[in-house]
Motif scaffolding. Structure first.
Motif, short mmCIF file in Angstrom:
data_model
loop_
_atom_site.label_atom_id
_atom_site.label_comp_id
_atom_site.label_asym_id
_atom_site.label_seq_id
_atom_site.Cartn_x
_atom_site.Cartn_y
_atom_site.Cartn_z
N PRO A 238 0.86 -1.25 -0.06
CA PRO A 238 0.04 0.00 -0.19
C PRO A 238 0.74 1.19 -0.04
O PRO A 238 0.33 2.43 -0.24
CB PRO A 238 -0.88 -0.04 1.30
CG PRO A 238 -0.07 -1.00 2.31
CD PRO A 238 0.68 -1.71 1.40
N TYR A 239 2.18 1.12 0.07
CA TYR A 239 3.08 2.34 0.50
C TYR A 239 3.98 2.67 -0.70
O TYR A 239 4.21 3.79 -0.60
CB TYR A 239 3.59 2.36 1.82
CG TYR A 239 2.45 2.63 2.95
CD1 TYR A 239 1.80 3.59 3.17
CD2 TYR A 239 2.37 1.59 3.79
CE1 TYR A 239 0.76 3.87 3.73
CE2 TYR A 239 1.18 1.59 4.80
CZ TYR A 239 0.50 2.83 4.75
OH TYR A 239 -0.45 2.87 5.94
N PHE A 240 4.07 1.69 -1.52
CA PHE A 240 5.00 1.90 -2.84
C PHE A 240 4.14 3.20 -3.61
O PHE A 240 4.66 4.10 -3.96
CB PHE A 240 4.76 0.74 -3.66
CG PHE A 240 5.97 -0.14 -3.34
CD1 PHE A 240 7.37 0.19 -3.54
CD2 PHE A 240 5.79 -1.37 -2.85
CE1 PHE A 240 8.53 -0.80 -3.30
CE2 PHE A 240 6.88 -2.24 -2.39
CZ PHE A 240 8.09 -2.08 -2.95
N PRO A 241 2.81 2.97 -3.80
CA PRO A 241 2.06 3.94 -4.51
C PRO A 241 2.04 5.29 -3.86
O PRO A 241 2.51 6.41 -4.53
CB PRO A 241 0.61 3.25 -4.49
CG PRO A 241 0.80 2.14 -4.51
CD PRO A 241 2.01 1.81 -3.66
N GLY B 282 -8.38 -3.24 13.74
CA GLY B 282 -7.17 -3.32 14.58
C GLY B 282 -5.81 -3.29 13.64
O GLY B 282 -5.75 -3.52 12.46
N ARG B 283 -4.67 -2.89 14.49
CA ARG B 283 -3.35 -2.70 13.70
C ARG B 283 -2.64 -3.42 14.79
O ARG B 283 -1.98 -2.80 15.81
CB ARG B 283 -2.97 -1.44 13.42
CG ARG B 283 -3.88 -0.80 12.55
CD ARG B 283 -3.30 0.57 12.14
NE ARG B 283 -4.29 1.36 11.14
CZ ARG B 283 -3.92 2.34 10.58
NH1 ARG B 283 -2.58 2.91 10.68
NH2 ARG B 283 -4.86 2.73 9.37
N PRO B 284 -2.37 -4.87 14.62
CA PRO B 284 -2.50 -5.56 13.80
C PRO B 284 -3.98 -5.96 13.80
O PRO B 284 -4.68 -6.03 14.62
CB PRO B 284 -1.62 -6.97 13.92
CG PRO B 284 -1.39 -7.03 15.50
CD PRO B 284 -1.46 -5.32 15.70
N SER B 285 -4.45 -6.57 12.74
CA SER B 285 -6.04 -6.98 12.32
C SER B 285 -6.11 -8.50 12.40
O SER B 285 -4.97 -9.11 12.63
CB SER B 285 -6.62 -6.39 11.53
OG SER B 285 -5.86 -6.73 10.17
N TYR C 3 -2.55 -4.46 5.04
CA TYR C 3 -3.93 -4.44 5.62
C TYR C 3 -4.63 -5.55 4.98
O TYR C 3 -4.10 -6.39 4.11
CB TYR C 3 -4.49 -3.08 5.26
CG TYR C 3 -4.13 -1.96 5.70
CD1 TYR C 3 -4.28 -1.19 6.78
CD2 TYR C 3 -2.94 -1.35 4.98
CE1 TYR C 3 -3.79 -0.06 7.02
CE2 TYR C 3 -2.30 -0.13 5.41
CZ TYR C 3 -2.64 0.40 6.65
OH TYR C 3 -2.35 1.88 6.95
N GLU C 4 -5.85 -5.91 5.72
CA GLU C 4 -6.58 -6.93 5.07
C GLU C 4 -6.72 -6.55 3.50
O GLU C 4 -6.85 -7.59 2.77
CB GLU C 4 -7.66 -7.22 6.02
CG GLU C 4 -8.54 -8.53 5.63
CD GLU C 4 -9.42 -8.80 6.86
OE1 GLU C 4 -10.29 -9.71 6.61
OE2 GLU C 4 -9.14 -8.66 7.96
N GLY D 3 -4.04 -8.84 8.66
CA GLY D 3 -3.00 -7.70 8.35
C GLY D 3 -2.20 -7.75 9.59
O GLY D 3 -2.30 -6.97 10.47
N GLY D 4 -1.03 -8.05 9.53
CA GLY D 4 0.17 -8.17 10.51
C GLY D 4 0.07 -9.41 11.54
O GLY D 4 -0.58 -10.35 11.42
#
Length: 824
Positions: A479-482, A662-665, A532-533, A668-669
């Protein structure tokens, strides 16, 4: 009705949470504080949490809120009015977490009943991050007010229960800043023999059957590219129900589509309409059933991609550039990115101006993530301002001049300044906005644009210094490359300083190389620092799929993108050339395999191993935070065959609720980061999870996406094309057959679990199982884990993170940011 008919009763044992509640509406009000500057800088370690998964950075709004309310009886407001019922679906918490773009006070009332067999004192433990006031039979019992941002505190209370029904009412509240963990957990530690009795407006048996319907329902496919989207119920509905389906995107999406249906008693499925007419991307389908006033809901998640409409990518880059701008202009979510694509492709006009106007309020109000919208808006205003109508252009300029470009400028927002990707966009926007309006005064800083641009340029250069030395803090993250590409492409195209433009172009090319090396046939398949999910469960609709289509002709478009049209314009108009040899790396073919080892993040805090052939790929993090509390790291990820959806990853859920915040969910994580080690197509994942965390690890294993699969005992096999994945658990692998992850999840029970993963180019399950099915782990006294592999020989996964096999020793300290790719 009799009393028996108006309550749904559930067993309650000592030590268990009270899981069933009636809920009122969530009351929301802005919490605006006086504008003031903050101190701080970009924090490349912010998610490497020291205490559980608590992020330490505090905004002034939290400081003021805590000074006003922490340690004091919460400000009880409103009253209980039942709006819906909370059904747990395995979660111990009542969890209303979400994402709020401005500081927002939240408050909610909840109610349930405890039916005691005799009078006596019960001891309960209440856990929450915010504040709470507890009432028993109308009398206040006590309160708590820790108000720690997303950090749970627990407190015990005594409840003097009477024999029979006891009404428990709870008021709870908090301050939401961006991602907010808004939940409570109510544990019945000890007391009289009791049941939960929750009031319902229907017979208890009807409420039970609605719960069962929601518990077991799932969509008939894990991803849709065409055909009808069908909701399946595990059992026929016992009564007629009204159904609302809210179709939503990720937490930053502004879109919501509501569908309403009526189902008769006996229904077992619901057709939600053709996928071709549904919005693309990973979508949450929030299913709400209303049976005679008993209202309950549960979310499901699924990817939708209009792959059939898009077809194959054009062969020529120039045609793919045009296709990219056309696809985003006509089919993306209405935002400044789509407006940019429309302006760049000659589609100026009233509708394009309207898209900008729709997003401007979030920029004017400094919503979190407004920087994502501002950068393409500044580019649009700079290059195509003359074709934007005068009123809209003047409003854009007003928004630019009033925006808060960094935390040292006064404001009262909760924009996230600390992560690498946001910092780049803030500095890029400051630099380019000041250059656009050099003589105007920027309101918050009081500077003229020329000075604002000079400060922005210095910060951009410092960011580039850090990036060139350490690269992505949020390592390898899909998600953070873009987001990084969004900032770098704007600098490459618009920077008035050649050194910045050249460095930005070099940064773009480096990110494209990292994507290519970490990809399997264009799809990133690797360990990621933040996931993320909705970015893991999506394949074709993920923006990196669109990037691969644009650059290499491998991929598809989703609906919501950040950098794709800017990258296309850089290729078309600004001399950007991505090396042609990256195509063969991103879409690896032939009999040789590639081993790619590199490090990312300041001080090389993440070392990454990636191995791929034509028929499989797997990536992992090397000696990464073993047994620490995790955040959003995915540390083992693989794909087999040609189909993007034939992906598997293994993690420990950060929460039991699925599709939560959640972070982590759930996916995701990792709640607890496992010991993960990999050598070529062999890997292990050892979990030893912390107290108060879910007592299982699990694998995403989408059986419908494999050409064949089998799960028996402690082994699972899957084949896609010629690629085969074998998973061997330390205990039996339990396939999940109902609910949101039906037929897509394998669970391994226990606090300590181990997975062995072996990839092969066997072409069939039997030969893979025959050759690799006997793999087992031997643990030496020094912590070394040894696996005797039929191809690699003895593979030693050592306790210091090193791996020894085939006469080679791969040491954690030898990984470099530049990286090393070799053919094996």
């Amino acid at each position: 009705m009799t009393t028996e008919q108006t309550y749904m009763r559930k067993p309650l044992s000592a030590g268990e949470p009270v899981r069933y509640w009636q809920l009122g509406a969530v009351m929301e009000e802005r919490f605006d504080t006086p504008d003031q500057p903050m101190k701080g800088e970009m924090d490349p370690f912010f998610f490497l949490t020291k205490h559980k998964n608590f992020i330490p950075h505090e905004y002034p709004c939290r400081t003021i809120f805590a000074q006003t309310y922490r340690g004091k009886r919460p400000d009880v407001r409103g009253q209980f009015e039942a709006a819906r019922w909370w059904l747990p679906f395995g979660s111990p918490r009542v969890d209303l977490s979400g994402f709020w773009f401005r500081p927002t006070r939240l408050a909610t009332w909840a109610r349930t009943h405890i039916e005691a067999s005799e009078a006596g004192t019960a001891k309960i433990r209440l856990g929450t991050c915010g504040g709470a006031v507890l009432f028993l039979n109308g009398e206040e019992i006590g309160w708590m007010a820790p108000y720690g941002r997303n950090l749970e505190t627990k407190q015990e209370f005594d409840l003097p229960l009477k024999a029979g029904l006891n009404e428990i009412t709870l008021f709870f509240d908090d301050l939401a800043e961006r991602d907010a963990r808004y939940f409570y957990q109510f544990d019945y530690l000890s007391g009289p023999v009791a049941k939960i009795a929750i009031p319902v407006p229907v017979e208890g048996s009807v409420a039970e059957s609605i719960e069962a319907a929601l518990e077991g329902m799932h969509l008939d496919r894990p991803a849709y590219f065409s055909g009808d989207i069908t909701l399946l119920f595990a059992k026929p509905l016992p009564v007629a129900v009204d159904v609302n389906v809210a179709v939503e995107g990720d937490f930053m999406s502004r879109e919501r589509f509501d569908l309403d249906f009526k189902l008769e008693a006996g229904a077992t499925r619901l057709n939600l309409g053709p996928a071709e007419q549904a919005p693309a991307d990973f979508r949450h389908f929030r299913i709400t059933l209303d049976a005679g006033g008993f209202v309950a809901a549960r979310p499901l998640g699924v990817e939708i991609c209009h792959a059939e409409r898009q077809g194959s990518a054009p062969a020529a880059l120039a045609d793919r550039i045009s296709e990219t701008l056309d696809a985003i202009s006509e089919h993306s979510e209405r935002d400044t990115v789509r407006a940019f694509a429309r302006l760049a492709s000659g589609r100026a006009g009233a509708d394009t101006d309207a898209m900008i106007e729709e997003i401007l309020p979030s920029i004017e109000d400094c919503h979190d993530c407004a920087d994502f919208s501002l950068v393409p808006l500044i580019w649009s205003r700079t290059v195509w301002g003359q074709v934007i109508n005068d009123k809209t252009r003047a409003r854009i300029d007003g928004a630019i001049l009033n925006y808060r470009y960094w935390m040292d400028e006064p404001g009262n927002d909760v924009q996230w300044y600390f992560s690498e990707n946001h910092a780049l966009l803030f500095h890029t926007a400051c630099y380019l906005a000041g250059h656009l309006l050099p003589e105007a005064t920027f309101v918050r800083s009081g500077r003229k644009g020329a000075e604002q641009s000079k400060i922005g340029a210095a910060r951009v250069r410092a960011w580039l210094d850090h990036f060139e030395h350490w690269e992505m803090a949020e390592f390898n993250s899909a998600p953070y490359f873009p987001i990084d590409l969004k900032g770098l492409t704007a600098l490459a195209a618009l920077s008035p300083d050649k050194d910045i433009a050249d460095r930005a172009k070099a940064g773009i090319i480096r990110l494209c190389e990292v994507i290519a090396r970490s990809a399997h046939h264009g799809m990133v398949t690797a360990a990621q620092g933040r996931s993320y999910e909705h970015t893991l469960c999506a394949g074709r609709s993920l923006e990196l799929s669109g990037v691969a289509r644009l650059l290499w002709g491998k991929g598809w478009y989703g609906r919501r993108v950040h950098a794709l049209p800017q990258l296309a314009v850089c290729l078309r108009d600004h001399g950007l050339e991505v090396p042609a040899e990256l195509l063969a790396i991103a879409d690896h073919r032939g009999s040789s395999h590639q081993e790619w080892r590199f490090a990312q993040g300041q001080d090389k805090f993440a070392a990454l191993y990636h191995y791929k052939g034509e028929h499989y790929a797997m990536g992992s993090a090397v000696h990464y935070r073993w047994k620490d509390w995790g955040y959003q790291e995915t540390v083992l990820h693989l794909r087999i065959g040609e189909k993007p959806e034939a992906a598997i990853w293994i993690n420990h859920p950060g929460e039991v609720i699925q599709l939560g915040y959640g972070r982590p969910s759930y996916w995701g994580g990792c709640g607890t980061v496992p010991r993960v080690q990999q050598y070529r197509g062999l890997a292990i994942a050892d979990f030893d999870v912390h107290e108060d965390q879910p007592e299982f690890s699990h694998a995403w294993f989408p059986q419908a996406e494999f050409e064949e699969s089998r799960v028996a005992g402690n082994a699972a096999l899957a084949r896609s094309g010629t690629g085969v994945a074998l998973l061997i658990g330390s205990g039996d692998l339990l396939p999940v057959t109902e609910g949101p992850s039906a037929s897509a999840e394998l669970r391994l029970a226990g606090r300590k679990t181990r997975w062995i993963v072996r990839l092969a180019e066997a072409g069939d399950l039997m030969s893979a199982e025959t050759r690799y099915g006997g793999l087992k782990a031997e643990v030496a006294e020094d912590g070394t884990i040894i696996i005797h592999d039929p191809d690699y020989g003895p593979v030693k996964f050592m306790a210091d993170g090193s791996v020894n096999a085939e006469g080679r020793t791969l040491r954690r300290e030898d990984y470099t940011v530049t990286g090393e790719a070799i053919a094996l």
